[in-house]
Design an enzyme around this catalytic site. Structure first.
Site, PDB file in Angstrom:
ATOM      1  N   LYS A 107       0.832  -1.163  -0.025  1.00 43.95           N
ATOM      2  CA  LYS A 107       0.034  -0.019  -0.017  1.00 43.95           C
ATOM      3  C   LYS A 107       0.968   1.405   0.022  1.00 43.95           C
ATOM      4  CE  LYS A 107      -4.744   1.053   0.309  1.00 43.95           C
ATOM      5  NZ  LYS A 107      -5.351   0.373  -0.238  1.00 43.95           N
TER       6      LYS A 107
HETATM    7  P1  NAD Z   1     -13.352   7.763  -3.124  1.00 42.08           P
HETATM    8  O1  NAD Z   1     -12.240   8.779  -2.722  1.00 42.08           O
HETATM    9  O2  NAD Z   1     -13.199   7.563  -4.601  1.00 42.08           O
HETATM   10  O3  NAD Z   1     -14.359   7.950  -2.361  1.00 42.08           O
HETATM   11  C1  NAD Z   1     -14.353   7.849  -0.810  1.00 42.08           C
HETATM   12  C2  NAD Z   1     -15.998   8.465  -0.293  1.00 42.08           C
HETATM   13  O4  NAD Z   1     -16.198   8.290   0.785  1.00 42.08           O
HETATM   14  C3  NAD Z   1     -16.133   9.949  -0.728  1.00 42.08           C
HETATM   15  O5  NAD Z   1     -17.733   9.807  -1.459  1.00 42.08           O
HETATM   16  C4  NAD Z   1     -16.187  10.494   0.350  1.00 42.08           C
HETATM   17  O6  NAD Z   1     -16.852  11.811   0.436  1.00 42.08           O
HETATM   18  C5  NAD Z   1     -16.383   9.560   1.398  1.00 42.08           C
HETATM   19  N1  NAD Z   1     -16.143   9.851   2.748  1.00 42.08           N
HETATM   20  C6  NAD Z   1     -14.851   9.806   3.157  1.00 42.08           C
HETATM   21  N2  NAD Z   1     -14.760  10.069   4.509  1.00 42.08           N
HETATM   22  C7  NAD Z   1     -16.238   9.881   4.910  1.00 42.08           C
HETATM   23  C8  NAD Z   1     -16.894  10.187   6.430  1.00 42.08           C
HETATM   24  N3  NAD Z   1     -16.160  10.143   7.265  1.00 42.08           N
HETATM   25  N4  NAD Z   1     -18.102   9.974   6.334  1.00 42.08           N
HETATM   26  C9  NAD Z   1     -19.028   9.682   5.083  1.00 42.08           C
HETATM   27  N5  NAD Z   1     -18.423   9.673   3.823  1.00 42.08           N
HETATM   28  C10 NAD Z   1     -16.935   9.719   3.601  1.00 42.08           C
HETATM   29  O7  NAD Z   1     -12.691   6.245  -2.495  1.00 42.08           O
HETATM   30  P2  NAD Z   1     -12.851   4.782  -3.116  1.00 42.08           P
HETATM   31  O8  NAD Z   1     -11.869   4.446  -4.136  1.00 42.08           O
HETATM   32  O9  NAD Z   1     -14.332   4.813  -3.386  1.00 42.08           O
HETATM   33  O10 NAD Z   1     -12.385   4.097  -1.952  1.00 42.08           O
HETATM   34  C11 NAD Z   1     -13.516   3.788  -0.817  1.00 42.08           C
HETATM   35  C12 NAD Z   1     -13.057   2.633   0.184  1.00 42.08           C
HETATM   36  O11 NAD Z   1     -12.983   1.438  -0.649  1.00 42.08           O
HETATM   37  C13 NAD Z   1     -11.919   2.926   0.777  1.00 42.08           C
HETATM   38  O12 NAD Z   1     -11.882   2.378   2.064  1.00 42.08           O
HETATM   39  C14 NAD Z   1     -10.847   1.845   0.020  1.00 42.08           C
HETATM   40  O13 NAD Z   1      -9.560   1.668   0.606  1.00 42.08           O
HETATM   41  C15 NAD Z   1     -11.925   0.837  -0.469  1.00 42.08           C
HETATM   42  N6  NAD Z   1     -11.357   0.186  -1.684  1.00 42.08           N
HETATM   43  C16 NAD Z   1     -11.299   0.799  -2.883  1.00 42.08           C
HETATM   44  C17 NAD Z   1     -10.711   0.113  -4.171  1.00 42.08           C
HETATM   45  C18 NAD Z   1     -10.774   0.657  -5.150  1.00 42.08           C
HETATM   46  O14 NAD Z   1     -10.459  -0.157  -6.225  1.00 42.08           O
HETATM   47  N7  NAD Z   1     -10.873   2.218  -5.496  1.00 42.08           N
HETATM   48  C19 NAD Z   1     -10.615  -1.354  -3.807  1.00 42.08           C
HETATM   49  C20 NAD Z   1     -10.766  -1.974  -2.589  1.00 42.08           C
HETATM   50  C21 NAD Z   1     -11.094  -1.252  -1.464  1.00 42.08           C
END
Ligand code: NAD
Length: 419
Positions: A107
């Site tokens: 990571k």
């Molecule tokens: P992103 O940055 O595109 O979106 C994050 C979202 O969460 C946004 O809508 C933001 O406003 C919201 N958010 C952040 N803090 C918040 C809070 N305290 N309360 C409410 N909403 C909140 O990120 P993403 O890529 O969609 O990732 C989201 C989660 O999924 C993360 O935990 C990430 O590690 C996990 N994840 C992502 C991927 C990927 O392919 N992008 C793969 C596996 C896991």
């Protein structure tokens, strides 16, 4: 201030310790898997547009590479820490093992608020980061992908920067996944995590004999993962009743129009202000009357403070480490079914693996092929974990961790412990 007991790292360590105890791991292998192979902190000092020089902390962690090169996303948030990055890298080791791809866990973190950066400044920071950690990125070392705050454009810039540093137009092998299709990316990678979440929920419905069209869904997070999951699950006939993001939350017990909400989000950058819904406090999302809760934001969101108030019977962990161990215990006692993160959100890394094979074999896959393989893998792994949990009378998290850790241990012993 986040309590250490509620950090992503403490959750990852707790879940590993439980699995190690059940697997009766010897002390040396236990210590080996508890400790990351490599932890790097690099300070970068780029000059942004307007001539402003900034100082930004960045991190790269390779937790374990017994099964292959480290794989995991780059998180760009203003509060990411080396500890968060370590916990997330550890999770990646178990996720790649569980979903069955030949990678280890890694990571990266870049401590800056992406929402306050214009595209030029973001590119400058991404390139400065790539230059700073160049020795720690590559097809045989650590292969990054998007995570919170990063996207396919950033992956394109990393790839370009690596090629540039080698003085050639394109580097050999897969440097990053989640890059644009024109640069060797794979169709459907951007949507893969959100879709994978929905495939696991569909597998659960099939197992339990429930109808997805009768499910009411609440989501925390409407970024890459959350918005795709919301749109796909609504497409399957479920009712998305509430969505929260960092700006606030909106609710409509009759169901939100997810397509309209996404248009509003793309236009304004927030769910707040969506007209066809009632506004509620952001953290009230955990108390919404629903059947399935999908945390798709960040870590340590389901805690002792809200676990008792959750009305959903199922929690599908789209985010990484969204549930603290203490909250997990409460949910288990309340017999809430938790589909653990290392299973539920593994669709992204699975399709990253397809991108890696496509690039190394110079092949091209169609969207239909990608989706077919993703759907099959998510369903099979869900069924394996669900069945093991049933046989052993343990939680799905315990079953998933036991399976994943056992495979990594087998790989470590197969490679040998010397020198
Ligand atoms: P992103 O940055 O595109 O979106 C994050 C979202 O969460 C946004 O809508 C933001 O406003 C919201 N958010 C952040 N803090 C918040 C809070 N305290 N309360 C409410 N909403 C909140 O990120 P993403 O890529 O969609 O990732 C989201 C989660 O999924 C993360 O935990 C990430 O590690 C996990 N994840 C992502 C991927 C990927 O392919 N992008 C793969 C596996 C896991």
């Amino acid at each position: 201030m986040k309590q250490p007991a509620e950090s992503i790292l403490s959750t990852a360590i707790h879940n590993f310790r439980q699995a190690a105890k059940r697997l009766n791991l010897d002390e040396p292998i236990y210590q080996k898997l508890l400790t990351p192979r490599e932890k790097i902190e690099v300070n970068i000092n780029p000059t942004l547009s307007g001539g402003k020089a900034v100082n930004i902390k960045t991190f790269v962690v390779r937790h374990n590479d017994a099964l292959g090169p480290a794989k995991g996303g780059i998180r760009m948030t203003p509060d990411v820490t080396l500890d968060d990055t370590t916990g997330l890298a550890m999770e990646m080791t178990w996720k790649t093992s569980l979903i069955g791809v030949p990678f280890g866990g890694g990571k990266a973190g870049i401590r800056v608020e992406p929402a306050q950066l214009g595209p030029v400044d973001k590119e400058v920071i991404i390139r400065s980061f790539t230059r700073g950690v160049r020795r720690h990125i590559g097809p045989e070392i650590y292969i990054p992908a998007p995570d919170m705050g990063t996207n396919e454009t950033d992956m394109a810039h990393i790839r370009d920067c690596v090629s540039y540093s080698e003085g050639i137009s394109i580097t050999k092998g897969c440097v990053v996944t989640g890059k644009p299709v024109i640069l060797g990316g794979i169709v459907g990678r951007k949507e893969a995590t959100g879709k994978g979440v929905v495939y696991t929920i569909l597998a659960m419905c099939e197992k339990l004999g429930t109808d997805i069209r009768e499910m009411r869904i609440a989501l925390q997070g409407f970024g890459n993962v959350g918005s795709v999951a919301a749109e796909r699950i609504a497409h399957c006939g479920a009712k998305v009743v509430a969505v929260a993001d960092i700006s606030g939350a909106v609710i409509n017990p009759d169901g939100l129009d997810t397509e309209e909400l996404l248009k509003h989000y793309c236009k304004t950058g927030a769910v707040k202000g969506f007209k066809k819904a009632i506004k509620i406090d952001r953290d009230k999302i955990f108390e919404v009357d629903c059947d399935i809760l999908i945390p798709a934001a960040t870590g340590s969101q389901i805690t002792v403070k809200n676990a008792e108030k959750i009305k959903a019977n199922v929690i599908a962990e789209a985010a990484n480490a969204p549930t603290t161990p203490q909250a997990d215990e409460i949910l288990n006692k309340r017999r809430v079914l938790v589909i653990p993160d290392i299973l539920c959100n593994a669709g992204g890394v699975f399709v990253s693996y397809l991108e890696y094979t496509q690039e190394t074999q110079r092949e091209q896959m169609t969207l239909e092929q990608v989706e077919g393989r993703l759907a099959e893998r998510m369903k099979n792994r869900f069924n394996d974990v669900y069945d093991l949990a049933g046989q052993k009378q343990i939680t799905m998290r315990e079953a998933a961790m036991e399976t994943a850790v056992a495979k990594v241990v087998e790989a470590v012993y197969a490679r040998g412990l010397l020198p």
